[in-house]
Design a protein around this motif. Structure first.
Motif, PDB file in Angstrom:
ATOM      1  N   THR A 487       0.828  -1.206   0.000  1.00  0.00           N
ATOM      2  CA  THR A 487       0.000   0.000   0.000  1.00  0.00           C
ATOM      3  C   THR A 487       0.864   1.258   0.000  1.00  0.00           C
ATOM      4  OG1 THR A 487      -0.165  -0.083   2.411  1.00  0.00           O
ATOM      5  CG2 THR A 487      -1.930  -1.116   1.153  1.00  0.00           C
ATOM      6  N   GLU A 488       2.114   1.109   0.424  1.00  0.00           N
ATOM      7  CA  GLU A 488       3.062   2.220   0.365  1.00  0.00           C
ATOM      8  C   GLU A 488       4.429   1.685  -0.049  1.00  0.00           C
ATOM      9  OE1 GLU A 488       2.661   5.874   3.206  1.00  0.00           O
ATOM     10  OE2 GLU A 488       2.358   4.098   4.441  1.00  0.00           O
ATOM     11  N   ILE A 489       5.213   2.556  -0.700  1.00  0.00           N
ATOM     12  CA  ILE A 489       6.582   2.230  -1.082  1.00  0.00           C
ATOM     13  C   ILE A 489       7.515   3.237  -0.403  1.00  0.00           C
ATOM     14  CG2 ILE A 489       8.249   2.084  -2.960  1.00  0.00           C
ATOM     15  CD1 ILE A 489       6.291  -0.180  -3.043  1.00  0.00           C
ATOM     16  N   ILE A 490       8.511   2.729   0.317  1.00  0.00           N
ATOM     17  CA  ILE A 490       9.491   3.584   0.981  1.00  0.00           C
ATOM     18  C   ILE A 490      10.826   3.453   0.250  1.00  0.00           C
ATOM     19  CG2 ILE A 490      10.714   4.081   3.132  1.00  0.00           C
ATOM     20  CD1 ILE A 490       8.382   2.833   4.643  1.00  0.00           C
ATOM     21  N   SER A 491      11.347   4.580  -0.254  1.00  0.00           N
ATOM     22  CA  SER A 491      12.633   4.600  -0.944  1.00  0.00           C
ATOM     23  C   SER A 491      13.717   4.969   0.064  1.00  0.00           C
ATOM     24  CB  SER A 491      12.602   5.614  -2.085  1.00  0.00           C
ATOM     25  OG  SER A 491      11.536   5.332  -2.973  1.00  0.00           O
ATOM     26  N   SER A 528      -2.950  -1.116  -5.632  1.00  0.00           N
ATOM     27  CA  SER A 528      -2.842  -1.210  -4.173  1.00  0.00           C
ATOM     28  C   SER A 528      -2.026  -0.062  -3.581  1.00  0.00           C
ATOM     29  CB  SER A 528      -2.200  -2.543  -3.775  1.00  0.00           C
ATOM     30  OG  SER A 528      -0.856  -2.622  -4.249  1.00  0.00           O
ATOM     31  N   VAL A 529      -1.130   0.546  -4.382  1.00  0.00           N
ATOM     32  CA  VAL A 529      -0.230   1.574  -3.854  1.00  0.00           C
ATOM     33  C   VAL A 529      -0.985   2.884  -3.648  1.00  0.00           C
ATOM     34  CG1 VAL A 529       1.847   2.933  -4.290  1.00  0.00           C
ATOM     35  CG2 VAL A 529       1.796   0.520  -4.889  1.00  0.00           C
ATOM     36  N   GLU A 530      -0.974   3.357  -2.406  1.00  0.00           N
ATOM     37  CA  GLU A 530      -1.691   4.579  -2.038  1.00  0.00           C
ATOM     38  C   GLU A 530      -0.763   5.747  -1.749  1.00  0.00           C
ATOM     39  OE1 GLU A 530      -3.849   3.284   1.338  1.00  0.00           O
ATOM     40  OE2 GLU A 530      -5.253   2.040   0.203  1.00  0.00           O
ATOM     41  N   GLY A 531       0.523   5.509  -1.576  1.00  0.00           N
ATOM     42  CA  GLY A 531       1.436   6.598  -1.255  1.00  0.00           C
ATOM     43  C   GLY A 531       2.884   6.163  -1.260  1.00  0.00           C
ATOM     44  N   TYR A 532       3.760   7.137  -1.130  1.00  0.00           N
ATOM     45  CA  TYR A 532       5.203   6.900  -1.148  1.00  0.00           C
ATOM     46  C   TYR A 532       5.851   7.648   0.015  1.00  0.00           C
ATOM     47  CZ  TYR A 532       4.242   5.381  -5.925  1.00  0.00           C
ATOM     48  OH  TYR A 532       3.747   4.733  -7.020  1.00  0.00           O
ATOM     49  N   ARG A 533       6.981   7.135   0.470  1.00  0.00           N
ATOM     50  CA  ARG A 533       7.748   7.779   1.530  1.00  0.00           C
ATOM     51  C   ARG A 533       9.232   7.736   1.191  1.00  0.00           C
ATOM     52  NH1 ARG A 533       5.204   7.828   6.949  1.00  0.00           N
ATOM     53  NH2 ARG A 533       3.051   7.127   6.761  1.00  0.00           N
ATOM     54  N   LEU A 534       9.955   8.705   1.759  1.00  0.00           N
ATOM     55  CA  LEU A 534      11.415   8.718   1.680  1.00  0.00           C
ATOM     56  C   LEU A 534      11.977   8.388   3.054  1.00  0.00           C
ATOM     57  CD1 LEU A 534      11.934  12.085  -0.236  1.00  0.00           C
ATOM     58  CD2 LEU A 534      12.185   9.806  -1.202  1.00  0.00           C
ATOM     59  N   LEU A 535      13.031   7.574   3.097  1.00  0.00           N
ATOM     60  CA  LEU A 535      13.729   7.269   4.349  1.00  0.00           C
ATOM     61  C   LEU A 535      15.205   7.558   4.148  1.00  0.00           C
ATOM     62  CD1 LEU A 535      13.976   6.183   7.222  1.00  0.00           C
ATOM     63  CD2 LEU A 535      14.097   3.862   6.263  1.00  0.00           C
ATOM     64  N   ASN A 536      15.681   8.606   4.784  1.00  0.00           N
ATOM     65  CA  ASN A 536      17.095   8.978   4.723  1.00  0.00           C
ATOM     66  C   ASN A 536      17.790   8.433   5.967  1.00  0.00           C
ATOM     67  OD1 ASN A 536      19.596  10.127   4.480  1.00  0.00           O
ATOM     68  ND2 ASN A 536      18.897  12.244   4.762  1.00  0.00           N
ATOM     69  N   LEU A 537      18.640   7.414   5.787  1.00  0.00           N
ATOM     70  CA  LEU A 537      19.371   6.829   6.907  1.00  0.00           C
ATOM     71  C   LEU A 537      20.720   7.506   7.128  1.00  0.00           C
ATOM     72  CD1 LEU A 537      18.629   3.021   6.467  1.00  0.00           C
ATOM     73  CD2 LEU A 537      17.744   4.558   8.223  1.00  0.00           C
TER      74      LEU A 537
END
Length: 609
Positions: A487-491, A528-537
């Motif tokens: 439902t979401e993709i995190i890059s 199914s994909v409703e949104g996206y997020r960014l994850l900066n480690l």
């Protein structure tokens, strides 16, 4: 009303023609090719022919007719036929669809070359800008339009064709509303492929040997090498740059040209535009061909970089004025922090007990006879020593047990190899309130790595590949199927230990944004994909790290995370961190990264566009 296209008809617009099958003035058929009825002349000022509005049933069409005096000009006929051939091979909403090429014969024997094609409802960019008083377009609109036209050119060039006549009047704005009614609207369409040229081996060989090809020129828009009959793909870029000079200034390029110094003084008329975009336009128009973009992919990549850099500039300038960031509450720590204080209190209690027993022993024994007192002295002393030994033994065993517990390794998740993707299936994570979500991890194995000290370059088997190539490779690997309907993709963005901390954390952010652009293109049609997020480690910080080598399997890898089955109100950041701590994938550890701690671990939501 029906219009006769016979060039020598005495009354081509005779009202009596109406629904007649033949022209009342010259007797020529009015049903052109048995399918079109011409209604009006749109233009007779094009270089090769006349442009008519026609109807096929109730559907509006365009009918292009080669001018009769060019019928004996073999080159003109070749170029006219070529337009139909080129359009027939290019299937794209940004290019008019061709119906057919045919020859029409009038009653008096004149043979006309015709092309029937889709009618683009709208105006060209020259007309559109004139309608708004030649007011320059905005920077945002320029980037949007430049990206659209470059994407269309990418298709044209990939089919081994050159357009050779890009200019504002050859770009239509589909379905555009008049500027007086609110703005641009609609998508761009590149028209007039009458001068398009196929890049055959013969053609390229002639260019390489310095031989001139038929030159096609549009004053102020044509590349210097094209004016000498040596057009190449970068010649289209030159014309594209000149087109955007017109759009960003509202002035014809020749009105700003200094012929004495051979300089186009245009930037002073586009003060509302960032130097980033101004420099790109100048690069498109560079006199030296090698200074222009190498290809359409190179140009599209630079456009994306500029859009991202401009967005980051806006975001950074906004921080501190009216933006307040509220950090999510960190998840409850699972590390035992009470053992050492408890142990200290226990030892202190034993010491106090020892002192108390010794005091009691002293007071009670003073009341006894001396001999009995001597015997009694031995018993409490032995008991006290035994108690202390037992206590010390318990402390030692407890310490050993604690040390052993700390050395028990956390169970790691092993990858499922799916083609070139290392996939770690969904595992549940919980936030501090017990609400949950499930997360999977997809890593593009060890064959794909970020280039050292680069924000945008990805290496595949020691060769640099484009982001578009990365997207195609991911699609070929079946990444949509592998990710199992998220439902979401995190890059995820990471950076190695080269460079200073602040710069590498910014680099990791830009890498995450690059991967998100790829992810959005891949998953745009996944329902199914409703949104996206960014994850900066952030930066990899493990002790012993060196700038030119990796300490872990996925230190420079391309990573995306899938999310699904979220309970209402779940704090995704907390739940994801819980999942990565509880069951990390392979040898990945959050503690290795500068932004992996609970107080810095944050994802940034993005929309679907």
């Amino acid at each position: 009303m029906s219009l006769c296209i016979n060039p020598i008809c005495p009354q081509p617009d005779n009202p009596a023609d109406g629904n007649s099958r033949f022209c009342q003035g010259c007797g020529s058929p009015l049903d052109i090719a048995g399918r079109y009825r011409v209604t009006r002349l749109l233009s007779d000022k094009t270089g090769f022919g006349k442009v008519y509005e026609a109807y096929e049933g109730n559907t509006p069409k365009i009918l292009k007719v080669l001018k009769e005096d060019l019928n004996r000009n073999a080159k003109a006929v070749e170029l006219f036929e070529q337009e139909a051939a080129v359009l027939g091979q290019l299937d794209n909403p940004g290019i008019p669809k061709v119906d057919c090429y045919f020859q029409y014969q009038t009653r008096n024997g004149i043979r006309l070359h015709c092309i029937g094609m889709e009618k683009i409802e709208g105006v060209n960019l020259e007309q559109w800008l004139e309608q708004r008083g030649n007011q320059p377009i905005s920077q945002e609109q320029a980037l949007n339009w430049l990206e659209q036209i470059t994407a269309i050119l990418h298709l044209v060039h990939s089919k081994q064709y050159l357009h050779r006549d890009i200019k504002p009047s050859n770009i239509m704005l589909r379905g555009a509303t008049p500027p007086s009614q609110g703005g641009a609207g609609g998508d761009l369409v590149l028209i007039d492929f009458g001068t398009a040229r196929e890049m055959t081996y013969t053609y390229l060989a002639k260019i390489g040997s310095g031989e001139r090809i038929t030159a096609i020129e549009s004053s102020g828009y044509t590349a210097p090498e094209q004016a000498f009959g040596q057009a190449i793909p970068q010649s289209d870029f030159y014309s594209l740059g000149r087109t955007f000079v017109f759009l960003l200034t509202g002035r014809h390029p020749l009105d700003m040209y200094d012929s004495r110094n051979d300089v186009l003084n245009w930037r002073g008329y586009a003060t509302h535009v960032s130097p980033l975009l101004l420099d790109l336009i100048d690069r498109l128009m560079a006199k030296e061909i090698k200074q222009r973009p190498a290809n359409t992919q190179d140009l599209l990549r630079r456009i994306e970089e500029i859009k991202r850099e401009l967005t980051e500039t806006v975001n950074v300038s906004a921080i501190g004025r009216d933006t307040t960031f509220v950090a999510a509450a960190p998840p409850q720590s699972r590390k035992n922090t009470t053992f050492i204080p408890t142990l200290v209190r226990w030892v202190g209690g034993l010491a106090l007990l020892s002192a108390l027993l010794n005091s009691i022993k002293t007071r009670t024994t003073t009341l006894l006879p001396s001999r009995q007192r001597e015997e009694n002295d031995k018993l409490p002393l032995i008991a006290l020593i035994a108690a202390l030994l037992v206590a010390l033994g318990l402390i030692g065993l407890t310490a050993l047990a604690w040390n052993g517990l700390r050395r028990i390794p956390i169970a790691i998740q092993k990858p499922e190899r799916k083609g070139k993707v290392d996939y770690f299936p969904y595992i549940k994570g919980a936030d501090s309130q017990g609400r949950t979500a499930e997360f999977s991890v997809a890593v593009l194995s060890v064959e794909y790595k970020w280039s050292f000290a680069s924000d945008y370059e990805i290496q595949h088997n020691n060769q640099i590949i484009t982001l578009d190539a990365l997207r195609k490779n991911l699609e070929q690997e079946g990444i949509r199927r592998i990710m199992e309907k998220p439902t979401e993709i995190i890059s995820v963005g990471t950076a190695s230990c080269e460079g200073n901390l602040a710069e590498e954390e910014r680099r990791a952010s830009r890498r995450a944004q690059q991967i998100q652009l790829v992810a959005k293109k891949i998953f745009s049609n996944v329902r199914s994909v409703e949104g996206y997020r960014l994850l900066n480690l952030g930066q990899f910080r493990r002790s012993g790290c060196q700038a030119n080598q990796d300490l872990t399997s996925y230190q420079r890898s391309v990573i995306i995370i899938g999310v699904k089955n979220k309970t209402p109100g779940v704090n995704v950041d907390e739940a994801l961190r819980d999942r990565l701590e509880k069951k990390p994938f392979a040898d990945f550890k959050l503690e290795d990264y500068s932004l992996g701690s609970a107080d810095k671990f944050k994802t940034i939501s993005s929309n679907l566009n």
